[in-house]
Design a protein around this motif. Structure first.
Motif, short mmCIF file in Angstrom:
data_model
loop_
_atom_site.label_atom_id
_atom_site.label_comp_id
_atom_site.label_asym_id
_atom_site.label_seq_id
_atom_site.Cartn_x
_atom_site.Cartn_y
_atom_site.Cartn_z
N ASP A 187 2.32 -2.44 8.89
CA ASP A 187 2.46 -3.22 10.13
C ASP A 187 3.81 -3.01 10.78
O ASP A 187 3.93 -2.94 12.00
CB ASP A 187 2.25 -4.71 9.84
CG ASP A 187 0.79 -5.06 9.55
OD1 ASP A 187 -0.09 -4.21 9.81
OD2 ASP A 187 0.54 -6.17 9.05
N HIS A 188 4.85 -2.89 9.97
CA HIS A 188 6.21 -2.74 10.50
C HIS A 188 6.43 -1.34 11.05
O HIS A 188 7.14 -1.16 12.05
CB HIS A 188 7.22 -3.10 9.42
CG HIS A 188 6.96 -4.43 8.80
ND1 HIS A 188 6.98 -5.60 9.53
CD2 HIS A 188 6.61 -4.79 7.53
CE1 HIS A 188 6.68 -6.62 8.73
NE2 HIS A 188 6.46 -6.14 7.52
N SER A 201 9.82 -4.27 12.75
CA SER A 201 9.78 -5.71 12.51
C SER A 201 9.99 -6.09 11.05
O SER A 201 9.81 -7.25 10.68
CB SER A 201 8.43 -6.26 12.97
OG SER A 201 7.35 -5.58 12.31
N MET A 202 10.39 -5.13 10.23
CA MET A 202 10.52 -5.38 8.79
C MET A 202 11.45 -6.57 8.53
O MET A 202 12.61 -6.56 8.96
CB MET A 202 11.06 -4.13 8.10
CG MET A 202 10.96 -4.17 6.58
SD MET A 202 11.69 -2.67 5.83
CE MET A 202 10.53 -1.42 6.40
N ARG A 252 13.36 -7.63 16.18
CA ARG A 252 12.25 -7.66 15.21
C ARG A 252 11.07 -8.53 15.63
O ARG A 252 10.09 -8.63 14.88
CB ARG A 252 12.77 -8.13 13.85
CG ARG A 252 13.97 -7.34 13.34
CD ARG A 252 14.36 -7.72 11.92
NE ARG A 252 15.67 -7.18 11.55
CZ ARG A 252 16.13 -7.11 10.31
NH1 ARG A 252 15.41 -7.54 9.31
NH2 ARG A 252 17.35 -6.61 10.07
N TYR A 261 4.20 -2.12 4.25
CA TYR A 261 5.02 -1.52 5.30
C TYR A 261 4.27 -1.08 6.55
O TYR A 261 4.89 -0.85 7.59
CB TYR A 261 5.77 -0.31 4.74
CG TYR A 261 6.78 -0.65 3.68
CD1 TYR A 261 7.96 -1.32 3.99
CD2 TYR A 261 6.58 -0.29 2.35
CE1 TYR A 261 8.91 -1.63 3.02
CE2 TYR A 261 7.51 -0.59 1.36
CZ TYR A 261 8.67 -1.26 1.70
OH TYR A 261 9.60 -1.55 0.73
N THR A 318 13.21 -5.66 3.58
CA THR A 318 14.26 -4.65 3.73
C THR A 318 15.14 -4.59 2.50
O THR A 318 15.50 -3.51 2.01
CB THR A 318 15.12 -4.95 4.97
OG1 THR A 318 14.27 -5.04 6.13
CG2 THR A 318 16.16 -3.86 5.19
N TYR A 337 4.66 -1.28 14.39
CA TYR A 337 5.52 -1.96 15.36
C TYR A 337 6.59 -0.99 15.86
O TYR A 337 6.85 -0.92 17.07
CB TYR A 337 6.16 -3.16 14.67
CG TYR A 337 7.15 -3.97 15.50
CD1 TYR A 337 6.78 -5.19 16.05
CD2 TYR A 337 8.47 -3.55 15.67
CE1 TYR A 337 7.69 -5.96 16.78
CE2 TYR A 337 9.38 -4.30 16.39
CZ TYR A 337 8.99 -5.51 16.95
OH TYR A 337 9.89 -6.26 17.65
N GLN A 380 15.32 -0.04 7.13
CA GLN A 380 14.84 -1.19 7.90
C GLN A 380 14.13 -0.63 9.11
O GLN A 380 14.72 0.06 9.93
CB GLN A 380 15.99 -2.11 8.32
CG GLN A 380 15.57 -3.48 8.86
CD GLN A 380 14.92 -3.42 10.24
OE1 GLN A 380 15.33 -2.64 11.10
NE2 GLN A 380 13.89 -4.23 10.44
#
Length: 410
Positions: A272-273, A363-364, A12, A270, A369, A276, A360
């Motif tokens: 950004d994750h 990078s969450m 992550r 969410y 999560t 990623y 998940q």
């Protein structure tokens, strides 16, 4: 509808410039400079906590898988994770190991033994996954000759099923497994053996195996409904050709899912994750995706006809904003109403009765999560339960020792 909380277990905290500085997330990412074992200790415990929460909140199953030498999912032994979950999932969710990469095991009786152990340990809750395996894992990480991948896989299936069903000891003389004595202790608790689930990315041969052996087939992709529709239409056409019924529980699909209080808040929490995940976790060059000889000619031709993404890194990098991610179905995200409506539409369009819910992503962090899992379980999953109930199909591929939450809901 059966919902399995499926966990990839990614690293992550990759550096911001990872994809600019490194060739691939798989096979070659430097393990000493990028992977901190102290961080992995935290990740593994978070991952197990998240799966145990899914059991507590009423998911039908919890899912793990096998990959090697990568930061996209560093679960080299899913059986270890499944063993940890066996004692810490008191609400009797199915334990879905999707799965053990059969071509890597010599002899394949190792898989027969460990899966039997898990089935007995869980009281008959095991879903036994038999993937062919990615070219990255099988050919590049473990050095299996590409043209041997599928022959090894098919022989391993034969050996494992015999080990589970024949009285031992018996001899097995295959091309890759020669054993004077096959006599595993114990045999599985479920009879004749645990439900076998296949996982694939569009191989025609895997569809045929599912039909001939009466296994399930799950299409595992991160590119949403548009790609999945082409593949699953092909799967059902093959079932029709082979005279197999259209029971939706024969099939499953994976989906990245992000649930928040509103559509707008989902984007804020969410995006950004998800970026990623697509930019870093799928940073895999095309020369690792399919070693020459890994795919058969028939499956390669089908992939070309259906426009499957050959270069994952290029396909993933195009999708950087929430609008394109959600419009193309790479991510189903938004309020509980939005997510439930879209999942029902996708499941009907693909005709699938098993959802591998990826909650998940990249990078969450753990707390987000937990929120995603909880909102999905409490506000989305109840709306999916009765899907397919009106058609009266029997889910023959659900483990006998696992709770049947759909029956209770209906």
């Amino acid at each position: 509808m059966k919902a399995i909380m499926f966990h990839l277990m990614p690293y992550r905290d990759l550096p911001a410039d990872f994809e600019q500085q490194h060739e691939s997330i798989w096979v070659t990412p430097p393990n000493t400079t990028l992977c901190d074992p102290a961080m992995v200790h935290q990740y593994y415990n978070w991952n197990l906590d998240e799966l145990e929460l899914a059991d507590k909140l009423g998911f039908d199953g919890v899912g793990v898988n096998e990959h090697h030498q990568n930061g996209y999912g560093f679960m080299a032994s899913p059986n270890l994770m499944a063993a940890a979950l066996a004692r810490r999932t008191p609400n009797n969710s199915a334990i879905c190991v999707l799965g053990n990469t059969l071509a890597l095991y010599s002899p394949a009786t190792r898989v027969a033994e460990e899966f039997a152990m898990l089935d007995v340990l869980t009281g008959g809750r095991l879903l036994a996954g038999f993937p062919v395996g990615t070219s990255m894992d099988v050919n590049f990480c473990y050095g299996i000759t590409p043209t041997e991948t599928r022959p090894r896989f098919r022989e391993a299936v034969d050996l494992i099923i015999q080990a589970w069903t024949r009285e031992g000891p018996f001899a097995f003389n295959g091309e890759f497994n020669q054993l004077r004595y096959v006599n595993p202790w114990p045999q599985p608790l479920q009879k004749p053996y645990p439900p076998v689930w296949l996982a694939g990315g569009g191989s025609v041969e895997t569809w045929e195996l599912a039909a001939h052996r009466d296994f399930t087939y799950s299409y595992l992709s991160f590119f949403g409904y548009q790609f999945a529709k082409k593949l699953m239409d092909g799967f059902w056409a093959k079932m029709d050709e082979l005279g197999v019924d259209r029971n939706p529980y024969r099939a499953g699909f994976s989906q990245l899912i992000c649930v928040s209080e509103t559509d707008e808040r989902a984007e804020q929490e969410y995006l950004d994750h998800c970026s990623y995940f697509f930019n870093k976790c799928l940073h895999i060059p095309s020369h690792f995706m399919t070693a020459p000889g890994y795919r058969t000619r028939r499956s390669a031709e089908f992939a070309i006809r259906t426009g499957q993404p050959g270069d994952l890194a290029a396909a993933a990098a195009e999708e950087k904003n929430w609008k394109t991610l959600t419009e193309r179905g790479f991510v189903i995200g938004g309020s509980p109403d939005t997510v439930a409506e879209q999942l029902i539409e996708v499941a009907k369009g693909l005709r699938v009765g098993n959802l591998h819910a990826l909650l998940q992503i990249g990078s969450m962090p753990h707390d987000l999560t937990v929120k995603n899992i909880t909102l999905f379980a409490e506000e989305v999953l109840p709306r999916l339960r009765k899907l397919w109930a009106d058609e009266g199909w029997d889910h023959k591929w659900w483990p006998k020792g696992a709770a049947d939450r759909n029956a209770a809901a209906v």
